[in-house]
Structure formats: C-alpha cells, structure tokens
Design an enzyme around this catalytic site. Structure first.
Site, PDB file in Angstrom:
ATOM      1  N   HIS A  25      22.410   0.293 -13.235  1.00 23.47           N
ATOM      2  CA  HIS A  25      22.696  -1.154 -13.326  1.00 23.47           C
ATOM      3  C   HIS A  25      22.878  -1.714 -11.924  1.00 23.47           C
ATOM      4  CE1 HIS A  25      25.231  -4.471 -15.569  1.00 23.47           C
ATOM      5  NE2 HIS A  25      24.544  -4.981 -14.551  1.00 23.47           N
ATOM      6  N   HIS A  27      21.150  -5.073  -9.761  1.00 24.37           N
ATOM      7  CA  HIS A  27      20.202  -6.199  -9.653  1.00 24.37           C
ATOM      8  C   HIS A  27      19.741  -6.214  -8.203  1.00 24.37           C
ATOM      9  CE1 HIS A  27      21.570  -7.962 -13.514  1.00 24.37           C
ATOM     10  NE2 HIS A  27      22.689  -7.334 -13.186  1.00 24.37           N
ATOM     11  N   HIS A 204      22.501  -7.016 -21.023  1.00 26.39           N
ATOM     12  CA  HIS A 204      23.900  -7.271 -20.699  1.00 26.39           C
ATOM     13  C   HIS A 204      24.578  -7.765 -21.982  1.00 26.39           C
ATOM     14  CE1 HIS A 204      22.551  -7.025 -16.607  1.00 26.39           C
ATOM     15  NE2 HIS A 204      23.674  -7.456 -16.081  1.00 26.39           N
ATOM     16  N   GLU A 207      30.145  -8.378 -21.246  1.00 20.69           N
ATOM     17  CA  GLU A 207      30.687  -8.480 -19.876  1.00 20.69           C
ATOM     18  C   GLU A 207      31.828  -9.502 -19.940  1.00 20.69           C
ATOM     19  OE1 GLU A 207      27.960 -10.109 -16.987  1.00 20.69           O
ATOM     20  OE2 GLU A 207      29.224  -9.549 -15.279  1.00 20.69           O
ATOM     21  N   ASP A 285      26.044  -3.090  -9.861  1.00 21.10           N
ATOM     22  CA  ASP A 285      25.707  -4.453 -10.310  1.00 21.10           C
ATOM     23  C   ASP A 285      25.073  -5.284  -9.183  1.00 21.10           C
ATOM     24  OD1 ASP A 285      25.438  -6.374 -12.282  1.00 21.10           O
ATOM     25  OD2 ASP A 285      27.553  -6.921 -12.359  1.00 21.10           O
ATOM     26  N   ASP A 286      25.900  -5.883  -8.326  1.00 19.92           N
ATOM     27  CA  ASP A 286      25.405  -6.723  -7.221  1.00 19.92           C
ATOM     28  C   ASP A 286      26.185  -6.349  -5.958  1.00 19.92           C
ATOM     29  OD1 ASP A 286      23.668  -8.775  -8.771  1.00 19.92           O
ATOM     30  OD2 ASP A 286      25.542  -8.674  -9.890  1.00 19.92           O
TER      31      ASP A 286
END
Ligand code: ADE
Ligand code: ZN
Length: 344
Positions: A25, A27, A204, A207, A285-286
C-alpha cells in the site's frame, strides 16, 4: 519457521529494519518529496503556491483525509513527462531497497494526470520503466491502477478504457481518494469489468469510512485485499470474517496518525487486529507526506505499541502471503524471511 526466536528489545529495531518484507500500500504520487516537487516544477515551468521546500513542508499539517488529499493532488500537478513519473518512482524504489523491501505493489492515480492533459501512456510508460529497472536492484515492483472514488463510475470506465492498451503493465485495480460518501458499490460495474479482465482487485475501505464499506468492498466489488480496514474493530462479525477468510489488510500506521484516525500511535489498533488473527500488514501509504517510509512505520509503531519479534515475523509473512506474487516467488520471499529470523 516453527518457532520465532526470542529477540531482546534492544535488537528488535535492527531486526525490523533488516527483515525482508513486501509493501502492498504505497501511492506513488504520495512518495513525491518536496525537493522533487520543486525540481520538477522548475524543470516543467509549473507554478506552485509555495515559496520554498520548507514552506511546503509546513503545510503538511493534516486534520483528516480530505485536508491531505487537497495538498496531495496539488503536489502531483508538477508531473508532466514520462521522465517525471520515472524519477518519482525510481526515488521510491531506492528507498524501498534500503528498507529491505523485496516486493512493492505500487498504486498510481491516472485520473489526477489525465485530467490535466497528460496521456495515460506517458504515466504508465514512466512508472513501468522504473519498475523494470528495479529488478536490477532486487526489488520486484508491480503497478496497481486506482480509480478516484470522488469522481463518477463513468469516469472510472473511461480511465479503464484508456489503460487497457497497456493491460500487461499493471496487475490490478484499486479504489482511493475521499472515502466517506463514496461507498464501494458506486463502482460495482467497473470492478466487475476489471474482474473479467483478470485484474487483481483491492479497495480502500474502513480508513475513515464505516465497517459497512468493508463488507461491500468484499461482497459487491469482490476485492482480494482491504486497504486500511482499521475501522473493522468496530464490527465483531466483520472481524470474524476477515480472520476466517484471511483477507489481507494493508494497514498504514503513520498515515492513520497524521490523518487523525488515531490521536496517538500508542492507541493504534494493529495489535488488536493481529491478536484477532487478521492478516494485517504494515505499509507507508504516502511516505513523503506522513513522515516516514516503510521501516519508519515499523520502527515507530513497534516502539509505540510494544509489539515484539513474533509480531514482526507475522507482519512480514502476511505481506508476502497477501501479495499478488506467483506461488514460487512467495516461497522464495518466505525462505529469505526465515533466514533473516534464523540468524536474529
Ligand atoms: N490517496 C492517497 N492516499 C490516500 C489515502 N490514505 N486514502 C485514500 N486515498 C488516498
Ligand atoms: Zn492509501
């Protein structure tokens, strides 16, 4: 491995860093560091509303998912040429290598780029070339195309159509962006079409959104993994199902902290998910926005919640089992994991 060795607390950080792992996961647009945003802005002549790297970084104070997404989409506006996408992905893949990531399944958001007039081919070309080059440094990297759920299902169909000429360059599709108010069932038809194409499916769910979105991601979209899924602890029947079916959850602790899903990392429910037998994994994630790459997520979460070497082994194993790698590749990853623990 039948028994995970006891590892003294002072040696746990080194083991967490060194253990082979998969990242499921991430991005890729969320790996765009402020320095690279400024470099690409200059290279492409794109204006950005921040005077310096420091000023941009100071804007990374989020209160929820939407407050982050607004800045994240603005940051991606500097990406125009295939080389830009390559540079972004290559920077991430080098970080992944340093974190002993053997496999990365990487999300990308084509609609963020095609809406600005960037061709699908440009996006996929740059990202795919970086993934190919990553094999030379020992990272297996694959792409997963995400649909933006705040846009229409028709927009997702258009995106799929633009991407299908490059069907061999991505392994699956996902669903991301603003969750609340955009339930999985909004994308039932386009996910059915993706399934017919033999693409892997993820979404997703849970969340910020309710457990009901996790149920519909499973039952309506028929996804193989749930991205995040941390709201599942509110629903005992869902917990039971996720455990029984060993549905992987791609949990992102630092993301959850920075987007105020949990007020403190100490209160994160990763231990509860693992103790209930769910196939949880740890992911970034980011990372450029949330203060850390994959090993930062492991190190900070273990320090805050007191997880131990048994948990570390389970999380790494879950990451390989939950990946979309072929069985023989999974066995190879697992053997490398066992070797790392045998000498711990
Ligand atoms: N896009 C990038 N990061 C995301 C996240 N954490 N949730 C939903 N969409 C995203
Ligand atoms: Zn995400």
């Amino acid at each position: 491995m039948t028994a995970v060795p006891h590892v003294p607390l002072d040696r746990l950080p080194a083991l967490l860093a060194a253990m082979p792992k998969a990242e499921l996961h991430i991005h890729i647009e969320g790996s765009l560091e402020p320095e690279l945003i400024f470099r690409l802005a200059q290279r492409n002549g794109v204006a950005i509303p921040y005077a310096s790297v420091e000023e941009l970084r100071r804007a990374y104070a989020f209160t929820n998912l939407q407050s982050f997404l607004d800045i994240y989409y603005a940051g991606a506006s500097v990406l125009l040429q295939a080389q830009d996408f390559y540079d972004m992905a290559w920077a991430y893949l080098q970080k992944a290598k340093a974190d002993n990531v053997l496999r990365a399944e990487i999300f990308f958001d084509p609609q963020t780029h095609t809406a600005r007039g960037v061709a699908m081919e440009t996006v996929i070309d740059g990202l795919y070339r970086a993934c190919q080059d990553a094999k030379r440094i020992g990272v297996d990297a694959e792409l997963i195309l995400c649909f933006l759920r705040h846009l229409s299902e028709e927009g997702a169909f258009d995106t799929l159509e633009q991407a299908l000429p490059f069907r061999d360059k991505f392994i699956g599709v996902g669903l991301d962006s603003s969750e609340v108010g955009h339930p999985p069932e909004k994308f039932a038809r386009v996910f059915a079409k993706c399934r017919q194409q033999g693409l892997h499916l993820v979404a997703h769910a849970g969340e910020e959104g309710p457990p009901a979105y996790i149920w519909s991601a499973l039952d309506v979209l028929k996804v193989e993994r749930i991205d995040h899924g941390v709201q599942s602890t509110k629903d005992p029947a869902l917990m039971k199902r996720l455990a029984q079916e060993r549905i992987p959850l791609t949990v992102c602790p630092l993301s959850n902290l920075k987007l105020c899903v949990f007020p403190r990392l100490e209160q994160h429910n990763l231990r509860e998910l693992l103790d209930a037998g769910l196939a949880a994994t740890v992911n970034s994630d980011d990372p450029a926005y949330f203060g850390g790459y994959l090993n930062d997520n492991f190190l900070q979460t273990f320090a805050a919640t007191g997880l131990d070497a048994q948990h570390a082994y389970r999380l790494a194993r879950n990451s390989f089992e939950g990946s979309f790698a072929p069985p023989s590749r999974k066995r190879d990853y697992m053997a490398q994991l066992d070797a790392a623990f045998a000498k711990a």
